[in-house]
Scaffold this active site. Structure first.
Site, PDB file in Angstrom:
ATOM      1  N   ASP A   9       0.881  -1.382  -0.022  1.00 15.52           N
ATOM      2  CA  ASP A   9       0.042   0.073  -0.093  1.00 15.52           C
ATOM      3  C   ASP A   9       0.959   1.241   0.022  1.00 15.52           C
ATOM      4  OD1 ASP A   9      -3.200   0.715   1.353  1.00 15.52           O
ATOM      5  OD2 ASP A   9      -1.613   2.304   1.073  1.00 15.52           O
ATOM      6  N   ASP A 103      -3.811   2.175  -5.264  1.00 14.06           N
ATOM      7  CA  ASP A 103      -2.574   2.227  -4.835  1.00 14.06           C
ATOM      8  C   ASP A 103      -2.211   0.970  -3.610  1.00 14.06           C
ATOM      9  OD1 ASP A 103      -3.868   2.747  -2.264  1.00 14.06           O
ATOM     10  OD2 ASP A 103      -2.233   4.205  -1.480  1.00 14.06           O
ATOM     11  N   GLU A 104      -3.026  -0.186  -3.872  1.00 14.12           N
ATOM     12  CA  GLU A 104      -2.681  -1.198  -3.276  1.00 14.12           C
ATOM     13  C   GLU A 104      -3.014  -2.752  -3.888  1.00 14.12           C
ATOM     14  OE1 GLU A 104      -5.263  -2.091   0.507  1.00 14.12           O
ATOM     15  OE2 GLU A 104      -6.644  -0.309  -0.603  1.00 14.12           O
TER      16      GLU A 104
HETATM   17  P1  TTP Z   1      -5.449   5.020   0.971  1.00 10.28           P
HETATM   18  O1  TTP Z   1      -4.286   3.893   0.822  1.00 10.28           O
HETATM   19  O2  TTP Z   1      -6.325   4.749   1.895  1.00 10.28           O
HETATM   20  O3  TTP Z   1      -4.446   6.202   1.740  1.00 10.28           O
HETATM   21  P2  TTP Z   1      -3.179   6.945   1.431  1.00 10.28           P
HETATM   22  O4  TTP Z   1      -2.344   5.841   0.342  1.00 10.28           O
HETATM   23  O5  TTP Z   1      -3.399   8.361   0.884  1.00 10.28           O
HETATM   24  O6  TTP Z   1      -2.455   7.038   2.667  1.00 10.28           O
HETATM   25  P3  TTP Z   1      -1.788   5.885   3.441  1.00 10.28           P
HETATM   26  O7  TTP Z   1      -2.192   4.408   2.776  1.00 10.28           O
HETATM   27  O8  TTP Z   1      -0.242   6.108   3.890  1.00 10.28           O
HETATM   28  O9  TTP Z   1      -2.622   5.873   4.766  1.00 10.28           O
HETATM   29  O10 TTP Z   1      -5.980   5.661  -0.377  1.00 10.28           O
HETATM   30  C1  TTP Z   1      -5.247   5.846  -1.689  1.00 10.28           C
HETATM   31  C2  TTP Z   1      -5.590   6.938  -2.350  1.00 10.28           C
HETATM   32  O11 TTP Z   1      -6.942   6.744  -2.579  1.00 10.28           O
HETATM   33  C3  TTP Z   1      -5.301   8.146  -1.713  1.00 10.28           C
HETATM   34  O12 TTP Z   1      -4.176   8.869  -1.897  1.00 10.28           O
HETATM   35  C4  TTP Z   1      -6.427   9.069  -2.252  1.00 10.28           C
HETATM   36  C5  TTP Z   1      -7.542   8.192  -2.580  1.00 10.28           C
HETATM   37  N1  TTP Z   1      -8.604   8.241  -1.531  1.00 10.28           N
HETATM   38  C6  TTP Z   1      -9.752   9.136  -1.722  1.00 10.28           C
HETATM   39  O13 TTP Z   1      -9.801   9.793  -3.092  1.00 10.28           O
HETATM   40  N2  TTP Z   1     -10.727   9.232  -0.681  1.00 10.28           N
HETATM   41  C7  TTP Z   1     -10.727   8.490   0.258  1.00 10.28           C
HETATM   42  O14 TTP Z   1     -11.567   8.449   0.931  1.00 10.28           O
HETATM   43  C8  TTP Z   1      -9.614   7.525   0.366  1.00 10.28           C
HETATM   44  C9  TTP Z   1      -9.521   6.902   1.687  1.00 10.28           C
HETATM   45  C10 TTP Z   1      -8.631   7.677  -0.327  1.00 10.28           C
HETATM   46 MG    MG Z   2      -2.135   4.127   0.640  1.00 12.72          MG
END
Ligand code: TTP
Ligand code: MG
Length: 383
Positions: A9, A103-104
């Site tokens: 992730d 992103d995961e």
């Molecule tokens: P996440 O992996 O949940 O968050 P992140 O990568 O920003 O942070 P981390 O993993 O380090 O905690 O989400 C991935 C991407 O998806 C995030 O950069 C932006 C998008 N996203 C949204 O557009 N709305 C949301 O509510 C969430 C949770 C994520």
């Molecule tokens: Mg993330």
């Protein structure tokens, strides 16, 4: 065979991409989202999170908490492009990848001990590879199943790598709050907590009848998760259009034999991945990057699709015969595209490939069980 799953992730994905592309924003609180008055935060850089800014928070609230923040509109096309680049990297480490979002992703790396010494080594290399190629930081979790792997990457953030060994599940899970269980949102957590079930350990130990009364049908699965049991398979993305591996060498390769050996190793990796995916490819491509960074690719489409190492390698060799090898080689890659599903090989006129596939599959099983050395060809090496 011990199951091993990696969950990758990216850290603060959208914000990190913007910080990468605008170096002046590195170290600054960056908030990406709808920048209109009524928009919400998509994500916040870790610097911005220190001010209490979170995903899904109204932008107005984020501005109140972090007036000095840099607020940017999200650029989905760009993030999707980066996501594809990351996916291409992941593909080189396992044929079984399940993307969950931009992103995961999960990677099933079970049975890959013949390619890499330890599961955690693969996760480490994936992180390094992503940093090197796309200049972004990923967190990784390594565990015997999907639930634990995702939990591990989550808990290791940012820039983390966490391994949960088989046997460690109970001690790891017991103290965590119920909200950490997959599928338990605020409402379910509140119901459980009302009955004094606050930790995952308490869910694991709860009377099944009580759990069922509280949350209904999902009780059995929830208790299994709480005990660290999760058999859900990694469902690969059948849409992938090609399977390829490439390698950048620490020291430029010189000499036909060294190059040949690497091409054989790459052909074997690609063949193995295709066999594991139950797929075949029709077009074989070779990529060569010379010391000067001059890069060439050569392709040939075969009359029949294949997943056999020797067919791939023979095609690779034929393609390379026409190349002028003037200087050292920095990178080599082998890719099969034009993928088809299924592996029915051979025909009435050419029954032989079926037998060869059976042998290759048997060898794969031996390699997975006993390690490469027992059945290695002796003239290729895997890193
Ligand atoms: P996440 O992996 O949940 O968050 P992140 O990568 O920003 O942070 P981390 O993993 O380090 O905690 O989400 C991935 C991407 O998806 C995030 O950069 C932006 C998008 N996203 C949204 O557009 N709305 C949301 O509510 C969430 C949770 C994520
Ligand atoms: Mg993330």
């Amino acid at each position: 065979m011990q199951r091993w799953i990696i969950h990758i992730d990216m850290d603060a994905f959208f914000a990190s991409v913007e910080q990468r592309d605008h170096p002046e924003l590195r170290g600054c609180p960056v908030i990406v989202g709808g920048v209109s008055h009524r928009g919400v935060v998509a994500t916040a850089s870790y610097e911005a999170r220190q001010f209490g800014v979170r995903s899904a928070m109204p932008i107005v609230e984020a501005r109140r908490r972090c007036p000095q923040g840099v607020f940017l509109a999200s650029d989905h096309h760009k993030y999707a492009r980066v996501s594809r680049d990351i996916h291409d990297i992941l593909q080189q480490y396992s044929p079984l990848i399940e993307p969950l979002s931009l992103d995961e992703a999960f990677l099933d790396i079970s049975g890959m001990e013949w390619l890499y010494p330890e599961p955690v080594t693969i996760a480490c290399r994936v992180k390094e590879h992503i940093l090197r190629e796309v200049n972004l930081i990923a967190s990784a979790g390594v565990a015997p199943n999907k639930f634990l792997a995702k939990l591990a990457s989550d808990m290791s953030k940012p820039n983390g790598l966490l391994l949960i060994q088989p046997g460690e599940e109970p001690s790891f899970l017991e103290p965590l709050p119920v909200g950490r269980l997959w599928g338990v949102g605020g409402v379910t957590a509140a119901v459980l907590e009302k009955y004094g079930i606050k930790t995952i350990g308490q869910v694991a130990a709860a009377e099944p009848a009580l759990l069922e009364r509280l949350i209904g049908n999902g009780a059995y699965e929830l208790q299994r998760l709480a005990r660290g049991q999760d058999d859900r398979p990694v469902v690969p993305d059948q849409e992938s259009k090609s399977v390829g591996n490439e390698e950048t060498f620490e020291i430029d390769l010189t000499g036909r034999e060294a190059i040949r050996r690497q091409l054989l190793a790459l052909s074997e990796k690609v063949g193995w991945r295709l066999r594991r995916m139950g797929r075949m490819g029709r077009t074989v491509s070779v990529k060569i990057r010379f010391a000067s960074f001059k890069t060439i690719t050569r392709s040939r489409t075969l009359p029949d699709p294949t997943c056999l190492d020797e067919v791939i390698f023979a095609t690779v060799t034929a393609l390379c015969d026409k190349v002028t090898w003037g200087e050292g080689v920095r990178l080599l890659g082998v890719t099969l595209s034009g993928l088809t599903t299924g592996q029915a090989q051979g025909s009435l006129f050419e029954p032989e490939p079926d037998k060869r596939l059976a042998i290759a599959t048997a060898v794969d099983k031996l390699k997975e069980k006993y390690g490469e050395s027992i059945v290695g060809r002796g003239n290729s090496r895997h890193t």
